[in-house]
Design a protein around this motif. Structure first.
Motif, PDB file in Angstrom:
ATOM      1  N   TYR A   1      -7.924   2.781  -8.309  1.00  0.00           N
ATOM      2  CA  TYR A   1      -6.516   2.930  -8.353  1.00  0.00           C
ATOM      3  C   TYR A   1      -6.101   1.724  -7.381  1.00  0.00           C
ATOM      4  CZ  TYR A   1      -5.567   7.656 -10.071  1.00  0.00           C
ATOM      5  OH  TYR A   1      -5.401   8.675 -11.015  1.00  0.00           O
ATOM      6  N   ALA A   2      -6.883   1.309  -6.893  1.00  0.00           N
ATOM      7  CA  ALA A   2      -6.196  -0.010  -5.832  1.00  0.00           C
ATOM      8  C   ALA A   2      -6.582  -1.289  -6.418  1.00  0.00           C
ATOM      9  CB  ALA A   2      -7.236  -0.025  -4.514  1.00  0.00           C
ATOM     10  N   ILE A   3      -6.999  -1.407  -7.469  1.00  0.00           N
ATOM     11  CA  ILE A   3      -7.286  -2.619  -8.263  1.00  0.00           C
ATOM     12  C   ILE A   3      -6.144  -2.801  -9.301  1.00  0.00           C
ATOM     13  CG2 ILE A   3      -8.759  -4.051  -9.491  1.00  0.00           C
ATOM     14  CD1 ILE A   3     -10.707  -3.333  -7.789  1.00  0.00           C
ATOM     15  N   ASP A   4      -5.322  -3.672  -9.559  1.00  0.00           N
ATOM     16  CA  ASP A   4      -4.383  -3.870 -10.489  1.00  0.00           C
ATOM     17  C   ASP A   4      -5.086  -4.829 -11.664  1.00  0.00           C
ATOM     18  OD1 ASP A   4      -2.305  -4.565 -12.473  1.00  0.00           O
ATOM     19  OD2 ASP A   4      -0.956  -4.151 -10.785  1.00  0.00           O
ATOM     20  N   ARG A   5      -5.578  -4.241 -12.808  1.00  0.00           N
ATOM     21  CA  ARG A   5      -6.258  -5.320 -13.848  1.00  0.00           C
ATOM     22  C   ARG A   5      -5.306  -6.012 -14.503  1.00  0.00           C
ATOM     23  NH1 ARG A   5      -9.969  -0.208 -15.602  1.00  0.00           N
ATOM     24  NH2 ARG A   5      -8.219   1.066 -14.987  1.00  0.00           N
ATOM     25  N   GLU A   6      -4.035  -5.457 -14.698  1.00  0.00           N
ATOM     26  CA  GLU A   6      -3.147  -6.336 -15.256  1.00  0.00           C
ATOM     27  C   GLU A   6      -2.774  -7.641 -14.378  1.00  0.00           C
ATOM     28  OE1 GLU A   6      -1.790  -5.854 -18.143  1.00  0.00           O
ATOM     29  OE2 GLU A   6      -2.213  -4.049 -18.765  1.00  0.00           O
ATOM     30  N   VAL A   7      -2.748  -7.639 -13.102  1.00  0.00           N
ATOM     31  CA  VAL A   7      -2.664  -8.883 -12.346  1.00  0.00           C
ATOM     32  C   VAL A   7      -3.847  -9.912 -12.526  1.00  0.00           C
ATOM     33  CG1 VAL A   7      -2.735  -9.567  -9.985  1.00  0.00           C
ATOM     34  CG2 VAL A   7      -1.077  -7.594 -10.597  1.00  0.00           C
ATOM     35  N   LEU A   8      -5.233  -9.024 -12.685  1.00  0.00           N
ATOM     36  CA  LEU A   8      -6.409  -9.720 -12.802  1.00  0.00           C
ATOM     37  C   LEU A   8      -6.318 -10.550 -13.905  1.00  0.00           C
ATOM     38  CD1 LEU A   8      -9.213  -7.314 -12.012  1.00  0.00           C
ATOM     39  CD2 LEU A   8      -8.095  -9.105 -10.390  1.00  0.00           C
ATOM     40  N   VAL A   9      -5.743 -10.144 -15.056  1.00  0.00           N
ATOM     41  CA  VAL A   9      -5.606 -10.850 -16.365  1.00  0.00           C
ATOM     42  C   VAL A   9      -4.519 -11.741 -16.175  1.00  0.00           C
ATOM     43  CG1 VAL A   9      -4.710 -10.662 -18.693  1.00  0.00           C
ATOM     44  CG2 VAL A   9      -6.483  -8.915 -17.826  1.00  0.00           C
ATOM     45  N   LYS A  10      -3.335 -11.493 -15.477  1.00  0.00           N
ATOM     46  CA  LYS A  10      -2.118 -12.521 -15.610  1.00  0.00           C
ATOM     47  C   LYS A  10      -2.540 -13.555 -14.687  1.00  0.00           C
ATOM     48  CE  LYS A  10       2.415 -12.855 -13.871  1.00  0.00           C
ATOM     49  NZ  LYS A  10       3.810 -12.010 -13.314  1.00  0.00           N
ATOM     50  N   LEU A  11      -3.401 -13.453 -13.540  1.00  0.00           N
ATOM     51  CA  LEU A  11      -3.564 -14.444 -12.614  1.00  0.00           C
ATOM     52  C   LEU A  11      -4.911 -15.204 -12.643  1.00  0.00           C
ATOM     53  CD1 LEU A  11      -2.040 -12.932  -9.377  1.00  0.00           C
ATOM     54  CD2 LEU A  11      -0.967 -14.469 -10.881  1.00  0.00           C
ATOM     55  N   ALA A  12      -6.125 -14.408 -12.689  1.00  0.00           N
ATOM     56  CA  ALA A  12      -7.539 -14.926 -12.988  1.00  0.00           C
ATOM     57  C   ALA A  12      -7.700 -15.553 -14.353  1.00  0.00           C
ATOM     58  CB  ALA A  12      -8.448 -13.870 -12.702  1.00  0.00           C
TER      59      ALA A  12
ATOM     60  N   ALA B   1      -0.922   4.291  -2.457  1.00  0.00           N
ATOM     61  CA  ALA B   1      -0.781   5.718  -1.792  1.00  0.00           C
ATOM     62  C   ALA B   1      -1.591   6.648  -2.209  1.00  0.00           C
ATOM     63  CB  ALA B   1       0.763   6.155  -1.802  1.00  0.00           C
ATOM     64  N   LEU B   2      -1.871   6.867  -3.207  1.00  0.00           N
ATOM     65  CA  LEU B   2      -2.961   7.783  -3.925  1.00  0.00           C
ATOM     66  C   LEU B   2      -4.331   7.409  -3.460  1.00  0.00           C
ATOM     67  CD1 LEU B   2      -3.889  10.186  -5.396  1.00  0.00           C
ATOM     68  CD2 LEU B   2      -3.696   8.738  -7.583  1.00  0.00           C
ATOM     69  N   ALA B   3      -4.730   6.034  -3.594  1.00  0.00           N
ATOM     70  CA  ALA B   3      -5.985   5.424  -3.235  1.00  0.00           C
ATOM     71  C   ALA B   3      -6.219   5.892  -1.682  1.00  0.00           C
ATOM     72  CB  ALA B   3      -6.074   3.977  -3.591  1.00  0.00           C
ATOM     73  N   ASN B   4      -5.316   5.505  -0.890  1.00  0.00           N
ATOM     74  CA  ASN B   4      -5.362   5.684   0.482  1.00  0.00           C
ATOM     75  C   ASN B   4      -5.641   7.193   0.905  1.00  0.00           C
ATOM     76  OD1 ASN B   4      -5.206   3.363   2.242  1.00  0.00           O
ATOM     77  ND2 ASN B   4      -3.132   3.066   1.388  1.00  0.00           N
ATOM     78  N   LYS B   5      -4.955   8.151   0.169  1.00  0.00           N
ATOM     79  CA  LYS B   5      -5.057   9.528   0.381  1.00  0.00           C
ATOM     80  C   LYS B   5      -6.435  10.016  -0.188  1.00  0.00           C
ATOM     81  CE  LYS B   5      -3.042  14.046  -0.589  1.00  0.00           C
ATOM     82  NZ  LYS B   5      -4.111  14.585  -0.908  1.00  0.00           N
ATOM     83  N   MET B   6      -6.802   9.597  -1.164  1.00  0.00           N
ATOM     84  CA  MET B   6      -8.228   9.963  -1.670  1.00  0.00           C
ATOM     85  C   MET B   6      -9.547   9.538  -0.548  1.00  0.00           C
ATOM     86  SD  MET B   6      -7.788   9.033  -5.708  1.00  0.00           S
ATOM     87  CE  MET B   6      -9.504   9.734  -6.295  1.00  0.00           C
ATOM     88  N   LEU B   7      -8.994   8.218  -0.247  1.00  0.00           N
ATOM     89  CA  LEU B   7     -10.235   7.778   0.858  1.00  0.00           C
ATOM     90  C   LEU B   7     -10.047   8.672   2.200  1.00  0.00           C
ATOM     91  CD1 LEU B   7     -10.113   4.010   0.298  1.00  0.00           C
ATOM     92  CD2 LEU B   7     -11.799   5.369  -0.348  1.00  0.00           C
ATOM     93  N   ASP B   8      -8.834   9.041   2.624  1.00  0.00           N
ATOM     94  CA  ASP B   8      -8.801   9.900   3.749  1.00  0.00           C
ATOM     95  C   ASP B   8      -9.546  11.237   3.436  1.00  0.00           C
ATOM     96  OD1 ASP B   8      -7.485   7.937   5.202  1.00  0.00           O
ATOM     97  OD2 ASP B   8      -5.525   8.754   4.723  1.00  0.00           O
TER      98      ASP B   8
ATOM     99  N   GLY C   1      -7.643  -0.554   3.016  1.00  0.00           N
ATOM    100  CA  GLY C   1      -8.753  -0.612   4.084  1.00  0.00           C
ATOM    101  C   GLY C   1     -10.005  -0.873   3.700  1.00  0.00           C
ATOM    102  N   ILE C   2      -9.965  -1.510   2.643  1.00  0.00           N
ATOM    103  CA  ILE C   2     -11.708  -1.917   2.403  1.00  0.00           C
ATOM    104  C   ILE C   2     -11.818  -3.463   2.403  1.00  0.00           C
ATOM    105  CG2 ILE C   2     -13.318  -1.827   0.474  1.00  0.00           C
ATOM    106  CD1 ILE C   2     -11.941   0.749  -0.674  1.00  0.00           C
ATOM    107  N   ASP C   3     -12.850  -3.801   3.321  1.00  0.00           N
ATOM    108  CA  ASP C   3     -13.148  -5.045   3.513  1.00  0.00           C
ATOM    109  C   ASP C   3     -14.225  -5.310   2.324  1.00  0.00           C
ATOM    110  OD1 ASP C   3     -13.778  -7.609   4.568  1.00  0.00           O
ATOM    111  OD2 ASP C   3     -15.371  -6.681   5.630  1.00  0.00           O
ATOM    112  N   LEU C   4     -13.542  -6.321   1.278  1.00  0.00           N
ATOM    113  CA  LEU C   4     -14.648  -6.836   0.247  1.00  0.00           C
ATOM    114  C   LEU C   4     -14.877  -8.224   0.424  1.00  0.00           C
ATOM    115  CD1 LEU C   4     -15.576  -6.255  -2.641  1.00  0.00           C
ATOM    116  CD2 LEU C   4     -13.691  -7.447  -3.446  1.00  0.00           C
TER     117      LEU C   4
END
Length: 292
Positions: free
Chosen positions: A65-76, A108-115, A158-161
């Protein structure tokens, strides 16, 4: 630059960066040819399920949920690709299931799931760190660009990649030894799910030292049974139904984050003829030549 100057005549897909496609398409002396490979590759990020953090499905889903794959395609990729939604490519009918669960970016959902999973943030400190390994020059630099984008996107939850680019040999050695948190690579899923897809998820294919096996260590008896039945089924409708069910389960379990569906452009100087039909373009070139 070398192609435009005439110093070289041909660039195969694995050496062509996506940032070069548009300039070479517009240049007067060069052309870009779209080609297909029966391997139907996808760029994937394998979760190592042996890692306690990543063995939790909620954590894998939150990362998705935290990663936007459409943005990856657009930018990368400069838009030259298709964001993946499934272990089977969208251009692989009838097996692709368009109704699988989707993961649009939802911080927001990703943060809640990790909490809720017990990984609460402590001030500005990251929840935890994960290392992503990949071939540094892979996909014409697209893997490096994608890694940098995902690193920034995961900061929002809050994830350090930590990025671990390396040469091909070092990346492969670490991956097949299961010495990774996350491993990003190109994975062929065609020409049929029996050949390209099942191998990544079957329990009996969890084999150390084998690139292209079930490297993430995913095991689900239901999936094993469905693949066995689908691989043997002769009726196309029944077989399609089984593969659709497989996708529903895998997209829920998320043992792999499917990032994008690969394209296979090649670039040549105009007038070059006789290129082999196979888009790998490592076939015999004895018939390649120039028009008058």
């Amino acid at each position: 630059i070398a192609l435009e100057k005439g110093d070289i005549d041909h660039i195969p897909y694995f050496g062509l960066s996506t940032s070069s496609i548009d300039p070479l398409t517009k240049a007067k002396t060069t052309e870009v040819i779209d080609s297909m490979r029966p391997a139907l590759g996808q760029i994937m990020m394998h979760f190592n399920l042996r890692n306690k953090l990543l063995s939790d499905k909620a954590v894998r889903q939150a990362i998705t949920y935290a990663i936007d794959r459409e943005v990856l395609v657009k930018l990368a990729l400069n838009g030259h690709g298709v964001a993946s939604t499934s272990p089977i490519r969208s251009d692989q009918p009838p097996f692709y299931n368009k109704n699988v669960k989707k993961y649009p970016r939802n911080v927001a959902l990703a943060n809640k799931m990790l909490d809720d999973a017990g990984y609460k943030r402590n001030g500005s400190a990251p929840r935890f760190s994960l290392k992503l390994i990949y071939e540094g020059v892979g996909e014409g630099g697209a893997l490096q660009a994608a890694g940098e984008i995902m690193r920034e996107q995961l900061k929002d939850v809050g994830i350090d990649l930590q990025l671990g680019p390396s040469d091909a040999a070092a990346w492969q050695a670490a991956t097949v030894a299961w010495n990774f948190d996350l491993s990003m690579n190109s994975y062929g899923t065609g020409p049929d799910p029996k050949i390209g897809v099942a191998r990544a998820y079957a329990t009996d294919n969890i084999k150390p030292g084998v690139l292209g096996a079930n490297m993430e260590g995913y095991s689900n008896p239901k999936i094993d049974d469905l693949f066995t039945r689908a691989d043997k089924e002769m009726n196309i409708e029944a077989r399609t139904k089984l593969y659709h069910e497989i996708q529903d389960i895998l997209v829920e379990d998320m043992p792999i984050l499917w990032l994008w569906e690969k394209s296979y452009p090649i670039a040549t100087r105009k007038g070059l003829v006789g290129l082999p039909a196979g888009s790998m373009h490592s076939e015999v070139f004895e018939s390649v030549g120039w028009t008058q």
